[in-house]
Design a protein around this motif. Sequence first.
Motif, PDB file in Angstrom:
ATOM      1  N   ILE A 148       0.826  -1.143   0.016  1.00 12.71           N
ATOM      2  CA  ILE A 148      -0.164   0.052  -0.035  1.00 12.71           C
ATOM      3  C   ILE A 148       1.012   1.307  -0.078  1.00 12.71           C
ATOM      4  O   ILE A 148       0.607   2.230  -0.770  1.00 12.71           O
ATOM      5  CB  ILE A 148      -0.998  -0.027   1.255  1.00 12.71           C
ATOM      6  CG1 ILE A 148      -1.658  -1.331   1.253  1.00 12.71           C
ATOM      7  CG2 ILE A 148      -1.775   1.256   1.288  1.00 12.71           C
ATOM      8  CD1 ILE A 148      -2.701  -1.060   2.625  1.00 12.71           C
ATOM      9  N   TRP A 149       1.737   1.269   0.805  1.00 13.60           N
ATOM     10  CA  TRP A 149       2.701   2.354   0.783  1.00 13.60           C
ATOM     11  C   TRP A 149       3.355   2.847  -0.253  1.00 13.60           C
ATOM     12  O   TRP A 149       3.539   3.816  -0.914  1.00 13.60           O
ATOM     13  CB  TRP A 149       3.776   2.074   1.888  1.00 13.60           C
ATOM     14  CG  TRP A 149       4.927   3.106   2.062  1.00 13.60           C
ATOM     15  CD1 TRP A 149       5.904   3.246   1.667  1.00 13.60           C
ATOM     16  CD2 TRP A 149       4.594   4.501   2.554  1.00 13.60           C
ATOM     17  NE1 TRP A 149       6.813   4.599   1.863  1.00 13.60           N
ATOM     18  CE2 TRP A 149       6.075   5.151   2.592  1.00 13.60           C
ATOM     19  CE3 TRP A 149       3.567   5.084   3.273  1.00 13.60           C
ATOM     20  CZ2 TRP A 149       5.887   6.601   2.882  1.00 13.60           C
ATOM     21  CZ3 TRP A 149       3.623   6.569   3.582  1.00 13.60           C
ATOM     22  CH2 TRP A 149       4.920   7.213   3.535  1.00 13.60           C
ATOM     23  N   ASP A 150       3.908   1.608  -1.168  1.00 13.23           N
ATOM     24  CA  ASP A 150       4.724   1.714  -2.420  1.00 13.23           C
ATOM     25  C   ASP A 150       3.512   2.410  -3.415  1.00 13.23           C
ATOM     26  O   ASP A 150       3.765   3.164  -4.385  1.00 13.23           O
ATOM     27  CB  ASP A 150       5.093   0.436  -3.127  1.00 13.23           C
ATOM     28  CG  ASP A 150       6.306   0.113  -2.177  1.00 13.23           C
ATOM     29  OD1 ASP A 150       6.889   0.986  -1.553  1.00 13.23           O
ATOM     30  OD2 ASP A 150       6.633  -1.224  -2.261  1.00 13.23           O
ATOM     31  N   THR A 151       2.398   1.614  -3.413  1.00  8.04           N
ATOM     32  CA  THR A 151       1.285   2.243  -4.346  1.00  8.04           C
ATOM     33  C   THR A 151       0.873   3.639  -4.035  1.00  8.04           C
ATOM     34  O   THR A 151       0.770   4.483  -4.923  1.00  8.04           O
ATOM     35  CB  THR A 151      -0.112   1.328  -4.135  1.00  8.04           C
ATOM     36  OG1 THR A 151       0.285  -0.053  -4.305  1.00  8.04           O
ATOM     37  CG2 THR A 151      -0.908   1.709  -5.185  1.00  8.04           C
ATOM     38  N   ALA A 152       0.642   3.910  -2.858  1.00 10.90           N
ATOM     39  CA  ALA A 152       0.429   5.473  -2.423  1.00 10.90           C
ATOM     40  C   ALA A 152       1.607   6.205  -2.970  1.00 10.90           C
ATOM     41  O   ALA A 152       1.377   7.430  -3.669  1.00 10.90           O
ATOM     42  CB  ALA A 152       0.727   5.459  -0.765  1.00 10.90           C
ATOM     43  N   PHE A 153       2.656   5.955  -2.771  1.00 13.51           N
ATOM     44  CA  PHE A 153       4.075   6.709  -3.245  1.00 13.51           C
ATOM     45  C   PHE A 153       3.662   6.938  -4.682  1.00 13.51           C
ATOM     46  O   PHE A 153       4.071   8.212  -5.353  1.00 13.51           O
ATOM     47  CB  PHE A 153       5.131   6.233  -2.882  1.00 13.51           C
ATOM     48  CG  PHE A 153       6.348   7.113  -2.973  1.00 13.51           C
ATOM     49  CD1 PHE A 153       6.750   7.962  -2.067  1.00 13.51           C
ATOM     50  CD2 PHE A 153       7.198   6.841  -3.995  1.00 13.51           C
ATOM     51  CE1 PHE A 153       7.917   8.913  -2.513  1.00 13.51           C
ATOM     52  CE2 PHE A 153       8.225   7.665  -4.411  1.00 13.51           C
ATOM     53  CZ  PHE A 153       8.618   8.540  -3.701  1.00 13.51           C
TER      54      PHE A 153
END
Lengths: 255, 270
Positions: free
Chosen positions: B51-56
């Motif tokens: 999720i963090w990667d996607t958000a970034f």
Amino acid sequence: MSFVSVRDVWQSYDGRPILERVNLDVAEGEFISIAGASGCGKSTFLRLLLAEEQPTRGVVSVAGGEGAREPDRERGVVFQRYSVFPHLSVRDNIIAAEAFGTTLGWLWGAPLRAARARADDTLSRIGLDHVADHYPTALSGGMQQRLAIGQALTARPRILLLDEPFGALDPGTRVQMHDFLTELRAKTPMTIFMVTHDLAEGFKLGDRVLVFDKPRWDPHDPGAYGATITYDFDARNGGIPYHHLMEKTDEPIHA
Amino acid sequence: MRLINSKPSRPVALLLAALPFVVVCVIYSISSELRLAVNPQDRLLPAPATIWDTAFRLFTEPERRSGQILLWRDTGASLFRLLSGVAIAAALSLVLGVLIGLLPYMRRTLSDFVAVLSMVPPLALLPILFIMFGLGELSKIVLIVIGTAPVMTRDMAQRVIEIPREQIIKAQTLGASSLVIALRVVLPQILPRLISNVRLSLGTAWLFLIAAEAVASELGLGYRIFLVRRFLAMDIILTYVIWITLLAFLLDWMLRALSRRAFRWAEASL
């Protein structure tokens, strides 16, 4: 012609009479205290003087005017509570007494500066100059009532109506307010009507004390008749009006 | 000591406030871990790192075809609709509320009408709005206005009526006309209430916004969530949900700060 005249005034709500056959003449500059039991119609009478309500019958006239249909600048008023505007600072509350009469309710430029100077004069006269920039909620009950009286007088009303103005104050503050009002009256003569629960207060401050009560009473239907002025005391000279006459006649007569 | 009298100290209070958030995060992580251990291709509960990667990626990388970062465009479009809708509703409720609260003739004419209007379920009107105003911005903004204005109007009118009678009488004895009473006695005293009304109705406004965007739109946060639902892209959906929550929180915080700053005299009641 008296200054305030009340002629044969009746007031009833939903057919229930509250006041009946009230007649009164008040000279300019008199201080009238109005006393009576709860629900005897003294507050109703004040609302009639204020022109917040119209009498069912009869006429209330101030300074020879016709019966007014709504409150106006001729009548100043101080209630027991909520008499000052909480969203305006103490100084702005005094200025409001001049500004509210304009078209949009605001003063600008030179008139505002003049009004501000006059407001500061008023505040120092009523002893509130040190809290001019505070909001009323920060003031004690006595200070709020002093502000309310100062504000009402700034509009230069013909009559000042006080509806139990000191009812919510503690006894010490109440005595201070009595002195304050007496001093204020000594400087600027004005016609005052004050509704009070406290007879002693009424006699102390008033020139006359009116008592409202029901002259007729039906034990089977207590609401059948309205109240009227049953007593009209002369309260000058500590409630002993003929005292000075006695002293005069006491003097030896020189032929 | 009774439970109602025992209060946490400052550090304990902070810890307690953080606790539910931590619990939710931990439960999510464990569940996600469990599912991914069974099936690494699982899309339902993506790992927090994913999720963090996607958000970034969503916040920084422009879309290849248009060269624009979609998330920011979605945010801009949605905020524009939300804020214009709420602003129009607030202005409407202020004017109508003062008129209804202050003028007996207006009260007789409008108060029952507004009461009935506030009972109409706004989402049921959405098809009518789409037919009348098309699928563009207007229908979405109108939905938000219809959804929030009647309730706000009723509340504003009630607040005006609740202003002590003594103040209104006093203003008259100072020579104030109806206009001056409205402008200088009523308006300043109900503005703080208007802001708290806006804060309360922002939640409803988001609901109507996302519903309208989900049904027919080409851009917007709600539109994007319902679009990527088809690909089961939970990482994108979660990013958007967290972002919307953050936006809603920031808006609320800003309004509260504004209210505190602008209405110092009413501090106690805010």
